[in-house]
Design an enzyme around this catalytic site. Structure first.
Site, PDB file in Angstrom:
ATOM      1  N   TYR A 152       0.854  -1.189   0.000  1.00 34.59           N
ATOM      2  CA  TYR A 152       0.000   0.000   0.000  1.00 34.59           C
ATOM      3  C   TYR A 152       0.885   1.232   0.000  1.00 34.59           C
ATOM      4  O   TYR A 152       1.799   1.357   0.823  1.00 34.59           O
ATOM      5  CB  TYR A 152      -0.903  -0.008   1.235  1.00 34.59           C
ATOM      6  CG  TYR A 152      -1.765   1.222   1.380  1.00 34.59           C
ATOM      7  CD1 TYR A 152      -2.841   1.447   0.523  1.00 34.59           C
ATOM      8  CD2 TYR A 152      -1.520   2.151   2.388  1.00 34.59           C
ATOM      9  CE1 TYR A 152      -3.645   2.574   0.669  1.00 34.59           C
ATOM     10  CE2 TYR A 152      -2.316   3.277   2.544  1.00 34.59           C
ATOM     11  CZ  TYR A 152      -3.368   3.485   1.679  1.00 34.59           C
ATOM     12  OH  TYR A 152      -4.161   4.595   1.837  1.00 34.59           O
ATOM     13  N   ASP A 247       9.324   2.509  -0.782  1.00 35.07           N
ATOM     14  CA  ASP A 247       8.365   3.123   0.130  1.00 35.07           C
ATOM     15  C   ASP A 247       8.730   2.705   1.545  1.00 35.07           C
ATOM     16  O   ASP A 247       8.472   1.577   1.966  1.00 35.07           O
ATOM     17  CB  ASP A 247       6.951   2.671  -0.230  1.00 35.07           C
ATOM     18  CG  ASP A 247       5.887   3.327   0.649  1.00 35.07           C
ATOM     19  OD1 ASP A 247       6.234   3.837   1.732  1.00 35.07           O
ATOM     20  OD2 ASP A 247       4.709   3.300   0.260  1.00 35.07           O
ATOM     21  N   LYS A 275       5.708   9.015   8.867  1.00 38.71           N
ATOM     22  CA  LYS A 275       5.495   8.466  10.203  1.00 38.71           C
ATOM     23  C   LYS A 275       6.567   8.884  11.211  1.00 38.71           C
ATOM     24  O   LYS A 275       6.413   9.894  11.873  1.00 38.71           O
ATOM     25  CB  LYS A 275       5.306   6.956  10.129  1.00 38.71           C
ATOM     26  CG  LYS A 275       4.134   6.579   9.205  1.00 38.71           C
ATOM     27  CD  LYS A 275       3.508   5.278   9.551  1.00 38.71           C
ATOM     28  CE  LYS A 275       2.407   4.916   8.562  1.00 38.71           C
ATOM     29  NZ  LYS A 275       1.137   5.620   8.804  1.00 38.71           N
TER      30      LYS A 275
END
Length: 437
Positions: A152, A247, A275
């Protein structure tokens, strides 16, 4: 099902939220649709804990889905944010703090020579993909990208894609509202299958702009890439002039100080971060080789902009976090505590006679109701979701908050000390009895 009921305040808030917010939540996994029951509405957090609207305390193993690596409301992080707050909330103009964060990221991730700050992982991945298309093959307009089933990269249209009907069939939209014309240039391959990569580049190599991958997947639970898979990817991208984008929104500064790429020793052309670099505030980034990054406006023809990019409060939070994770022994302690948690919880599950296993890297972990650790999306989907749901609610009832889905990774912070892990293991032994009973 045991543990599905919550106190009156959580239920009242959920019913109230559903009147004004679609599904009652602002991000789908929060709705508990996968596991059933009522979501917990969080009122405060401290260290390894948070408290719901009914005042119940939980040991938190999602950590805002990864950012809270030093624990909630760390005094040094709070102090840094308060200092920034006193100077102003947002300027829409450059600050020295943005430069300092860029320098810190480049120092810690050697593959990044230049970096641009944005506000979310979705924005960073979307922008990196546009940049790759604008720069790959000398900027000659390549269209196609490769992603992998189960990975994702945010909710940009061209990345919300499921696999086509055959190996070399381009992907189909996995969300309503995404036109097929947008996903027709996205090829979805199986994670950890080097041969599919070879075949895809043989068929489309001259038109592939980018391969984007979660180096250690965290959005289909924790799944590690094999070295052969990543090495094949790196070789083919170099050979065909495509851009390799890692990613590391979840893994960056979470599994190791240099991210997952430092564990594998493979350098991507672009890296997507988020994050941890925000420490709980909305900061993300994408960066890579200078010659690629200089295709971005105002220097090049690839446009990207953001009013709140590099927000001073968010950057202060992120910088304080990045400094704390560089303290001597930080990752040794974090990795050891996470490994102990998983080793002992696996032993408890197996002692209860269940098909159960787990894995961890740095402060990130996965648990699976399966005989062996999965290596791709199909194997993850084959794990026992029903048993996980029983286990989830049994743990929640005992004050342990795991990700409310069998397909999400978990996170440990530096505040999860031996006593916290002991309490988690004690709850897990009782929970496994509920699953096997």
């Amino acid at each position: 099902m045991s543990g599905q009921m919550s106190g009156d305040r959580n239920q009242q808030l959920f019913e109230r939220a559903r009147r004004t917010i679609p599904g009652g939540v602002n991000s789908p996994v929060r709705a508990f649709r996968s596991v059933g029951g009522t979501p917990r509405f969080i009122s405060k957090a401290q260290g390894p804990y948070f408290w719901d609207a009914d005042g119940k305390r939980y040991i938190d193993y999602i950590g805002s889905w990864g950012p809270m690596i030093v624990g909630h409301t760390h005094p040094k992080v709070v102090a840094a944010m308060q200092g920034a707050l006193e100077r102003g909330l947002s300027y829409g103009a450059p600050t020295e703090a943005e430069v300092e964060m860029a320098e810190e990221i480049i120092k810690l991730v050697p593959s990044i020579q230049q970096v641009r700050l944005v506000s979310s992982g979705t924005e960073a991945a979307m922008s990196a993909l546009r940049l790759a298309r604008g720069a790959a093959g000398g900027g000659k307009g390549r269209r196609k990208i490769i992603k992998f089933e189960g990975c994702y990269h945010g909710h940009a249209d061209s990345l919300l894609v499921k696999a086509g009907s055959g190996l070399l069939t381009f992907g189909n939209p996995s969300s309503a509202g995404v036109p097929a014309e947008i996903t027709q240039h996205t090829l979805v391959l199986d994670y950890n299958d080097p041969q599919q990569l070879e075949d895809a580049f043989k068929a489309h190599g001259d038109d592939i702009a980018c391969v984007m991958v979660e180096v250690i997947a965290g959005n289909m639970n924790l799944v590690r890439a094999t070295p052969e898979f990543l090495q094949t990817m790196r070789r083919l991208c170099t050979q065909h002039g495509a851009i390799l984008a890692f990613d590391e929104v979840m893994t960056g500064f979470r599994v190791a100080l240099g991210g997952a790429q430092s564990i594998y020793g493979i350098e991507p052309d672009l890296t997507v971060l988020g994050k941890v670099i925000g420490g709980g505030m909305p900061v993300a980034a994408f960066g890579g080789r200078k010659e690629i990054m200089q295709h971005l406006a105002p220097l090049g023809g690839v446009y990207q902009a953001g009013t709140l990019s590099g927000n001073p409060i968010a950057v202060a939070c992120g910088m304080a976090t990045l400094k704390l994770i560089q303290e001597p022994g930080f990752y040794d302690r974090l990795s050891a505590n996470t490994a102990r948690l998983i080793q002992e919880i696996v032993a408890a599950g197996q002692a209860a006679g269940l098909p159960f296993c787990g894995d961890s890297v740095g402060g990130m972990f996965g648990i699976y109701f399966a005989a062996s650790v999965p290596g791709n999306y199909a194997q993850i989907i084959a794990t026992d979701k029903n048993r996980f749901n029983v286990f989830f609610h049994a743990m929640l009832e005992r004050g342990i908050y795991l990700a409310p889905s069998a397909y999400e990774a978990g996170f440990v912070s530096a505040a999860h000390d031996a006593s916290v892990i002991d309490a988690t293991l004690s709850a897990a032994r009782e929970a496994f009895a509920a699953v096997s009973g």
